[in-house]
Enzyme design. Structure first.
Site, short mmCIF file in Angstrom:
data_model
loop_
_atom_site.label_atom_id
_atom_site.label_comp_id
_atom_site.label_asym_id
_atom_site.label_seq_id
_atom_site.Cartn_x
_atom_site.Cartn_y
_atom_site.Cartn_z
N SER A 16 0.42 -1.58 -0.09
CA SER A 16 0.14 0.17 0.20
C SER A 16 0.74 1.38 0.00
CB SER A 16 -0.60 0.15 1.08
OG SER A 16 0.02 0.46 2.21
N SER A 19 4.64 2.46 2.78
CA SER A 19 4.85 0.89 2.96
C SER A 19 6.16 0.93 2.66
CB SER A 19 4.07 -0.12 2.43
OG SER A 19 3.66 -0.39 0.91
N LYS A 21 7.63 1.69 0.11
CA LYS A 21 8.02 0.99 -1.41
C LYS A 21 9.55 1.14 -2.00
CE LYS A 21 4.43 1.17 -3.20
NZ LYS A 21 3.61 1.94 -1.95
N GLU A 89 6.81 3.00 -9.14
CA GLU A 89 5.37 3.75 -9.55
C GLU A 89 4.86 3.39 -10.74
OE1 GLU A 89 3.87 4.85 -7.33
OE2 GLU A 89 5.32 6.12 -5.68
N VAL A 90 5.80 1.34 -11.38
CA VAL A 90 4.94 0.96 -11.91
C VAL A 90 3.50 0.76 -12.11
CG1 VAL A 90 4.78 -1.43 -12.92
CG2 VAL A 90 6.82 -0.58 -11.97
#
Length: 199
Positions: A16, A19, A21, A89-90
């Site tokens: 999310s 988190s 990433k 941000e795929v």
């Protein structure tokens, strides 16, 4: 993660919002730089929250990145001497990003991707499910629920402090002014205006 010799691989970092990433992506990319590997990083042009030409975590850590509008632009760059390719941000790229990541791995690159696995409605956020399926390594991170402090796997979208409606547009670029992490119990998606009228 074990190394595969004579071939590349795909790593997928997901979870999310809030988190960690991007933080984890930056950490892995910096390890590559410390190991004297050639690293190139890409980010979608739509994500201009913190900086146009950098990936910036919510904690403020950053790494230089090439701003692109479509996944196909990655292949326009000379990557012949590159060891590690990062893509942040795929979820903002079209589904073709999956095939491109596979092509890059087949050419011997280590491809590290990061992105949301679910949208604000807690539905799979394409193309992440496909990318997770073809990755050699998937790391799913958890945030902390803004309501109760439990582990959070969902992203709550708020519009003027209220939960977004189910038929709102899927993509709305924002940070803590529009989103917060929530656990399953506290994640809310408001019904559409049409549903309210029918009740």
């Amino acid at each position: 993660m074990y190394e595969t010799y004579h071939s590349g691989w795909i790593e997928c970092i997901t979870g999310s919002m809030f988190s960690g990433k991007s933080e984890e992506l930056i950490r892995r990319l910096r390890r590559g730089l410390y190991a004297k590997q050639k690293v190139v990083v890409f980010k979608p042009a739509i994500d201009d929250r913190y900086h146009k030409d950098k990936i910036v975590s919510h904690n403020g850590n950053a790494i230089e990145a090439i701003n692109i509008s479509t996944a196909a632009e990655i292949l326009k760059h000379d990557l012949s001497e590159v060891d590690v390719i990062g893509i942040d941000e795929v979820q903002f790229f079209e589904n073709g990003i999956v095939h491109i990541a596979e092509q890059l791995a087949e050419k011997g690159h280590r491809v590290i991707t990061a992105g949301l696995d679910m949208d604000f409605r807690a539905q799979p956020f394409e193309p992440m499910p496909q990318l997770m399926a073809v990755s050699e390594d998937v790391t799913k991170l958890q945030a902390v629920c803004a309501v109760c402090g439990a582990s959070s796997s969902r992203t709550q979208r708020l519009i003027d402090g209220n939960p977004a409606k189910i038929d709102d547009p899927v993509i709305l670029v924002g940070a803590n002014e529009s989103y917060e992490p929530r656990c399953r119990a506290h994640h809310i998606v408001a019904p559409s205006n049409t549903e309210k009228e029918e009740m």
